[in-house]
Design a protein around this motif. Structure first.
Motif, PDB file in Angstrom:
ATOM      1  N   GLN A  66       0.734  -1.254  -0.077  1.00 43.51           N
ATOM      2  CA  GLN A  66      -0.036   0.120  -0.166  1.00 43.51           C
ATOM      3  C   GLN A  66       1.045   1.060  -0.122  1.00 43.51           C
ATOM      4  N   GLN A  67       0.145   2.091  -0.257  1.00 41.41           N
ATOM      5  CA  GLN A  67       0.662   3.639  -0.279  1.00 41.41           C
ATOM      6  C   GLN A  67       1.774   3.985   0.897  1.00 41.41           C
ATOM      7  N   GLN A 431      -2.664  11.205  -8.012  1.00 41.99           N
ATOM      8  CA  GLN A 431      -2.915   9.948  -7.175  1.00 41.99           C
ATOM      9  C   GLN A 431      -3.156   8.257  -7.632  1.00 41.99           C
ATOM     10  N   ARG A 432      -4.143   8.540  -9.073  1.00 46.15           N
ATOM     11  CA  ARG A 432      -4.252   7.549  -9.104  1.00 46.15           C
ATOM     12  C   ARG A 432      -2.633   6.802  -9.900  1.00 46.15           C
ATOM     13  N   VAL A 434      -0.646   6.656  -8.787  1.00 48.70           N
ATOM     14  CA  VAL A 434       0.499   5.907  -7.453  1.00 48.70           C
ATOM     15  C   VAL A 434      -0.170   4.876  -7.165  1.00 48.70           C
ATOM     16  N   GLN A 435      -1.501   4.278  -7.556  1.00 49.72           N
ATOM     17  CA  GLN A 435      -1.750   2.991  -7.866  1.00 49.72           C
ATOM     18  C   GLN A 435      -1.496   2.061  -8.787  1.00 49.72           C
ATOM     19  N   LEU A 438       2.356   1.432  -7.701  1.00 49.09           N
ATOM     20  CA  LEU A 438       2.096   0.015  -7.318  1.00 49.09           C
ATOM     21  C   LEU A 438       1.330  -1.721  -8.097  1.00 49.09           C
ATOM     22  N   GLN A 439       1.341  -1.107  -8.721  1.00 53.75           N
ATOM     23  CA  GLN A 439       0.474  -2.205  -9.692  1.00 53.75           C
ATOM     24  C   GLN A 439       1.328  -2.694 -10.444  1.00 53.75           C
ATOM     25  N   GLN A 497       4.497   8.797  -5.645  1.00 52.34           N
ATOM     26  CA  GLN A 497       3.708   8.413  -4.378  1.00 52.34           C
ATOM     27  C   GLN A 497       4.504  10.563  -4.360  1.00 52.34           C
TER      28      GLN A 497
END
Length: 509
Positions: A66-67, A431-432, A434-435, A438-439, A497
C-alpha cells in the motif's frame, strides 16, 4: 530476443535454435556415450548442484504494498556462479561528498540554492516597491541653496532702502546668496492611496510565488535523490549481469574444450559479454550524471553520492514533514498567486481611473536671501499655501493605460482558469499514478521472479546438455532486463508518491 550473430529474422531464430539442439544431442548420441557422461558429470558437479542447493524453488508472490508502506526487497538473487575477475566488475568510487540524510539535504538547499535565494530576493524586492509606493503619501522636506556672483560690474545709480546712491559700483552687492526649505504634504491623492494598498497585495502575491518555488524545488530535490539511488542500483545490476555473462562464457569455453559445445556457442556468449560491457559503461555514466545533478540541486558544482542510510521508501514520508497538505487544489500556492494576479490586474484598472481625479497638497517654504529687494523687505521669508492639481488632458495617455490594464485582467483571468483546471487534473492523475505505479511494480517483481527461475533452469539444462547456448543466453538476457525493469518500477513508485504529495500541498523550506 535475437542476437545479431545468431539470426537475422524470427524464422532464422527458430531454425538456429533447432539446429543447436540437434547439435548438442549429437554429442550425447550412443556413438559417444562415455564422453557425454563425462561432460555432463563434471559440469553438473561444478555448477548445477551448487545452484540447486543455494537458490531452491522460485520465490512466491507477495501482497501488493500500500501507499506509504516500505517496498518489498528487490535485491537481485545471488546465484552460485564460477568466480571471474574483470576490471569492469569493480564498482565506481564514491563521490567526494555524500548525502547522509534528508535533513542534511534540506539544510544545504536552504543555504545554497540559487532558486530559493532568488525567490526570497523577489519577496524583498516586492516589499521595497510597496515602501516606494507608500512614500508618495508621506510628507517631503527639501532644502536648497543658491549663490550668484556678478563677474561684470559697472558704475551707476543704485537704489537702496536708505535712498539712491549715485555713481557707485553696480550691482551692489555683487555676490547674492539664498537658502530655502520647502515642505509638502499630500492631502488628497486617491490614486496614491489606491496604489499603496495594491503594492501591499503584490507583496503577498510574491510570497505565494516563493512558496510555489519552494514546492517545485523540493520536488526536484527528491527526484534527484531518487534518481541517484536508482542509478547506483542499475549500475550494480549491470555489473552483476556482466559477471554472470563472464561466467557463462567461461563455462561455454570449458564445454568447447571438452567437445560439448561449438564455436558458435562460444561466439554467442562472447557477444553477450560485449553487450553487458556496453551496459556497464552506460550505467556508470548515468551514475556520474545523477551525482552531478544531485550536487547541482544541493548547490554544488560537483557530484554528490547518496549513502545507504537514505532509504527510498522513506523519502516520501520525510517530504511530508516539510509540506502541508492543502484542503483542496485551489489552496495551492501557485493557484493563490494566480488569483492574486487577477486581483492586482483589476486594481491597476482602478488606479488608471483614479488618475482622472484632482489632487490637493499642503505646501510651505522658508527662505533667506541677501538680495537687496525682497517681498517684505527682510532677508527671511516664510510662506504657507495649498496646491490643487486638476488633470485636464495628457494626450490620451490615461485612456491607453486603462485599455492595457483591462487586457491584463483578461489575460490573468484566463491564466487562472487554465491553472485551476491543470491543478485539478494533476491531483487526480497523481493520486491514480500511485496505484498504477504500485501495480506495475508488483507485476515487474513477479516477472523478475519468473525470469530468475527460468534463467536458473536454463543454466542447469545447458550444463546437462538439454538446452542450447541460445536458450541460455536468451534466458539470461531476459532475467537481466527484468532486474533493470524492477529497479525502474521501484523508482516510479517513490516518484509517484512524491508527486501525489506535492500535487496538493504547500511547502516551507
Amino acid at each position: 530476443m535475437c542476437n545479431v550473430a545468431a539470426c537475422h529474422s524470427g524464422a532464422g531464430n527458430y531454425r538456429f535454435a533447432t539446429m543447436s539442439r540437434h547439435a548438442n544431442v549429437a554429442y550425447f548420441a550412443p556413438t559417444r556415450p562415455l564422453l557425454a557422461l563425462a561432460v555432463s558429470g563434471v559440469l553438473f558437479a561444478s555448477a548445477g548442484q551448487a545452484q540447486v542447493a543455494q537458490e531452491g524453488p522460485a520465490p512466491t508472490a507477495q501482497q501488493l504494498p500500500q501507499q506509504g508502506e516500505p517496498l518489498p526487497n528487490t535485491e537481485p538473487a545471488q546465484s552460485s556462479i564460477p568466480e571471474v575477475s574483470d576490471p569492469m566488475l569493480l564498482p565506481l568510487a564514491p563521490a567526494a561528498r555524500s548525502l547522509k540524510d534528508w535533513r542534511q539535504a534540506l539544510r544545504l538547499v536552504r543555504s545554497r540554492s540559487t532558486t530559493l535565494a532568488t525567490a526570497r530576493a523577489q519577496v524583498a524586492q516586492a516589499a521595497a516597491q510597496a515602501r516606494q509606493t507608500l512614500g508618495r503619501l508621506h510628507p517631503t522636506l527639501t532644502a536648497t541653496g543658491n549663490v550668484n556672483r556678478h563677474l561684470l560690474v559697472g558704475r551707476g545709480t543704485n537704489i537702496t532702502a536708505e535712498g539712491p546712491q549715485i555713481d557707485v559700483e553696480i550691482p551692489d552687492p555683487a555676490t547674492v546668496w539664498s537658502a530655502s526649505v520647502a515642505f509638502r504634504q499630500p492631502l488628497v491623492n486617491l490614486r496614491a492611496w489606491h496604489d499603496a494598498e495594491t503594492a501591499e497585495r503584490a507583496q503577498r502575491a510574491q510570497g505565494y510565488r516563493a512558496d510555489d518555488s519552494e514546492r517545485l524545488l523540493l520536488a526536484n530535490l527528491a527526484d534527484t535523490i531518487v534518481g541517484a539511488v536508482t542509478a547506483e542500483r542499475l549500475s550494480e545490476i549491470s555489473r552483476v549481469a556482466l559477471r554472470s555473462s563472464l561466467s557463462t562464457l567461461d563455462l561455454t569455453q570449458r564445454r568447447a574444450r571438452l567437445g560439448a559445445a561449438t564455436a558458435v556457442d562460444v561466439l554467442r556468449s562472447a557477444q553477450e559479454v560485449s553487450l553487458n560491457r556496453a551496459q556497464v559503461i552506460a550505467a556508470n555514466e548515468a551514475v556520474l550524471r545523477s551525482r552531478e545533478a544531485l550536487g547541482m540541486a544541493l548547490g554544488f558544482a560537483e557530484g554528490w553520492s547518496v549513502t545507504p542510510e537514505v532509504k527510498l521508501d522513506g523519502l516520501a514520508r520525510d517530504a511530508a514533514q516539510v509540506c502541508r497538505p492543502a484542503s483542496e487544489s485551489s489552496a495551492r500556492a501557485d493557484i493563490r498567486a494566480a488569483r492574486a494576479n487577477v486581483e492586482l490586474a483589476q486594481r491597476r484598472v482602478d488606479s488608471t481611473d483614479y488618475a482622472f481625479a484632482p489632487t490637493l497638497d499642503l505646501t510651505s517654504n522658508l527662505s533667506y536671501s541677501t538680495a537687496p529687494f525682497t517681498s517684505n523687505g527682510k532677508p527671511l521669508q516664510w510662506t504657507v499655501g495649498g496646491l490643487l492639481t486638476v488633470p485636464l488632458y495628457d494626450g490620451g495617455l490615461r485612456y491607453a493605460d486603462r485599455a492595457a490594464s483591462s487586457a491584463e485582467v483578461q489575460i490573468a483571468t484566463e491564466t487562472l482558469t487554465q491553472l485551476e483546471r491543470q491543478a485539478q487534473l494533476e491531483t487526480q492523475q497523481a493520486q491514480r499514478g500511485v496505484q498504477v505505479a504500485l501495480q506495475n511494480f508488483e507485476v515487474s517483481r513477479k516477472s523478475r521472479d519468473l525470469s530468475a527461475e527460468t534463467a536458473r533452469l536454463s543454466r542447469l539444462s545447458f550444463v546437462t546438455g538439454r538446452a542450447s547456448s541460445f536458450e541460455l543466453v536468451d534466458a539470461t538476457r531476459r532475467n537481466q532486463q527484468s532486474e533493470l525493469d524492477l529497479v525502474v518500477k521501484e523508482f516510479e513508485v517513490v516518484r509517484a508518491q512524491i508527486i501525489a504529495l506535492l500535487a496538493q500541498a504547500n511547502c516551507d523550506l
